[in-house]
Write an enzyme that holds these catalytic residues in place. Structure first.
Site, PDB file in Angstrom:
ATOM      1  N   TYR A  53       0.975  -1.228   0.115  1.00 21.92           N
ATOM      2  CA  TYR A  53       0.040   0.032  -0.285  1.00 21.92           C
ATOM      3  C   TYR A  53       0.647   1.375  -0.190  1.00 21.92           C
ATOM      4  CZ  TYR A  53      -3.941  -3.129   1.206  1.00 21.92           C
ATOM      5  OH  TYR A  53      -4.890  -3.917   1.444  1.00 21.92           O
ATOM      6  N   SER A 207     -13.401  -4.609   0.005  1.00 20.68           N
ATOM      7  CA  SER A 207     -14.461  -4.294  -0.926  1.00 20.68           C
ATOM      8  C   SER A 207     -15.745  -4.559  -0.687  1.00 20.68           C
ATOM      9  CB  SER A 207     -13.959  -4.346  -2.164  1.00 20.68           C
ATOM     10  OG  SER A 207     -14.490  -3.737  -3.269  1.00 20.68           O
ATOM     11  N   PRO A 208     -16.353  -4.548   0.635  1.00 17.28           N
ATOM     12  CA  PRO A 208     -17.660  -4.792   0.945  1.00 17.28           C
ATOM     13  C   PRO A 208     -18.832  -3.760   0.433  1.00 17.28           C
ATOM     14  CG  PRO A 208     -16.725  -3.518   2.915  1.00 17.28           C
ATOM     15  CD  PRO A 208     -15.402  -3.906   1.770  1.00 17.28           C
ATOM     16  N   LEU A 209     -18.466  -2.690  -0.283  1.00 19.24           N
ATOM     17  CA  LEU A 209     -19.224  -1.799  -0.746  1.00 19.24           C
ATOM     18  C   LEU A 209     -18.838  -1.857  -2.581  1.00 19.24           C
ATOM     19  CD1 LEU A 209     -19.125   1.477   1.589  1.00 19.24           C
ATOM     20  CD2 LEU A 209     -20.836  -0.636   1.399  1.00 19.24           C
ATOM     21  N   GLY A 211     -16.620  -1.206  -4.483  1.00 13.99           N
ATOM     22  CA  GLY A 211     -15.634   0.097  -4.904  1.00 13.99           C
ATOM     23  C   GLY A 211     -16.806   1.120  -4.834  1.00 13.99           C
ATOM     24  N   GLY A 212     -17.715   1.290  -3.783  1.00  9.95           N
ATOM     25  CA  GLY A 212     -18.559   2.394  -4.057  1.00  9.95           C
ATOM     26  C   GLY A 212     -19.896   2.078  -4.695  1.00  9.95           C
ATOM     27  N   LEU A 214     -22.194  -0.018  -4.207  1.00  6.34           N
ATOM     28  CA  LEU A 214     -23.452  -0.342  -3.073  1.00  6.34           C
ATOM     29  C   LEU A 214     -23.729   1.047  -1.960  1.00  6.34           C
ATOM     30  CD1 LEU A 214     -22.420  -3.840  -2.527  1.00  6.34           C
ATOM     31  CD2 LEU A 214     -24.155  -3.160  -3.701  1.00  6.34           C
ATOM     32  N   GLY A 216     -24.270   3.865  -3.296  1.00  5.63           N
ATOM     33  CA  GLY A 216     -25.195   4.604  -4.104  1.00  5.63           C
ATOM     34  C   GLY A 216     -24.716   5.646  -4.826  1.00  5.63           C
ATOM     35  N   LYS A 217     -23.255   5.481  -5.208  1.00  3.34           N
ATOM     36  CA  LYS A 217     -22.783   6.549  -5.734  1.00  3.34           C
ATOM     37  C   LYS A 217     -22.737   6.948  -7.363  1.00  3.34           C
ATOM     38  CE  LYS A 217     -18.752   6.802  -2.528  1.00  3.34           C
ATOM     39  NZ  LYS A 217     -17.217   6.781  -2.132  1.00  3.34           N
TER      40      LYS A 217
END
Length: 343
Positions: A53, A207-209, A211-212, A214, A216-217
């Site tokens: 990272y 990445s539970p979302l 990459g954004g 989920l 709502g982006k």
């Protein structure tokens, strides 16, 4: 946040882990330290980073935070990873004893600690014998340089092979696996989740979302722009937005998440995170916030407990596509279940 066992170990971690991939890249050091402060103040005790990272900068930022806050540091469960290249040489990559020895020593130095609680192999290495990697990890446990080890991005057969090789040689066993897992990406349920359940290993979803997505982006057929990961990186946006946007399943899932969020007075991100947190074998969900505001919203998921009806709705609508063989209705696994009386 709930407390859970770190896989099959006796160490206890919170059900939401703070991921630090953004540190040194999308979040400067001041912001990163504030995010760490907010996370610990909210009750979190599990921090995940990796040597790759920002090529070590994330570990250095975390290390300086640990040094400045010794009381908090004493309560933190610290995880990092090794495997990917940290130099241009032929031995600056992989899971060989030579590379891992240097990678681990460098991570210990950057983090400013004598022991890493969870040392994870960042991906499978087909060139290095699994025995060499596992023996190194067992030696590192014996030497007190790491407390436990785990894997990231492994397939089901790779997890199972490693578990049985370690057992056969009486070496320390892996305790966790860190895979991508969210409502949009559930393919690990075919083989990887069963392998971890069989071994007693805990899942640490990254990445539970999605990459954004989920959170709502994004909007259907509208290329991302502005302060989003895809919007700020046009090349990445072009590559990943189109295929996912074209799938009707994507928008059915997003709409279902939004509907439940509206009914609950919660954010879409909180609903999506709550679904992942409650999945079988999940120990701790990794939050990858770039800002304090994002972290605050994500941590709100710890107060969202989906009902059985809500969970069933999200699970059904996000069911991964499966071919008839071997997973589908006419596949071998279904035939065996019917032969066994539905067990």
């Amino acid at each position: 946040m709930e407390y859970r066992k770190l896989g099959n170990s006796g160490t206890i971690v919170t059900s939401y882990c703070l991921g630090t991939m953004t540190f040194g890249a999308e979040a400067d050091e001041t912001t990163s330290h504030l995010i760490l402060d907010d996370y610990v103040e909210a009750g979190g005790n599990f921090i995940d980073t990796a040597n790759v990272y920002s090529l070590g900068v994330s570990e250095e930022i975390v290390g300086r935070w640990l040094k400045a806050r010794p009381e908090a540091a004493s309560q933190v469960v610290l995880a990092t990873k090794g495997r990917f290249p940290m130099g241009a040489g032929p031995n600056d990559i992989g899971l060989s004893r030579k590379h891992l020895n240097r990678a681990l020593e460098d991570s210990l130095r950057r983090l400013g600690v004598e022991q890493i609680d969870l040392y994870q192999m960042h991906a499978w290495d087909a060139l290095t014998p699994i025995e060499e990697t596992l023996r190194f990890l067992d030696d590192a446990v014996s030497a007190g340089k790491i407390a436990y080890y785990g894997f990231s991005n492994y397939l089901g057969w790779q997890v199972t092979k490693a578990v049985h090789v370690a057992k056969a040689n009486h070496w320390s066993a892996p305790v966790t696996l860190q895979p991508q897992y969210n409502l949009l990406v559930r393919d690990i349920e075919h083989e990887i989740v069963p392998a971890c359940l069989d071994a007693g290993m805990g899942l640490l979803p990254w990445s539970p979302l999605g990459g954004g997505w989920l959170a709502g982006k994004y909007q259907r057929d509208v290329m991302p722009s502005g302060a989003t990961r895809l919007g700020e990186n046009p090349n990445r946006g072009m590559e990943s937005f189109g295929p996912r946007n074209a799938q009707e399943r994507t928008w059915q899932i997003i709409d279902a998440v939004a509907e439940i969020a509206k009914d609950r007075g919660a954010s879409a991100a909180q609903v999506a995170l709550a679904w992942v947190e409650a999945r079988p074998a999940v120990t701790s969900v990794i939050l990858g916030a770039r800002t304090r505001e994002q972290l605050a919203d994500n941590l709100g998921a710890s107060k969202v407990k989906l009902s059985a009806e809500e969970t069933d709705k999200l699970t059904r609508i996000s069911m991964p596509q499966m071919s008839d063989y071997p997973y589908g209705e006419r596949g071998v696994s279904q035939r065996f279940r019917k032969m066994e009386g539905g067990r």
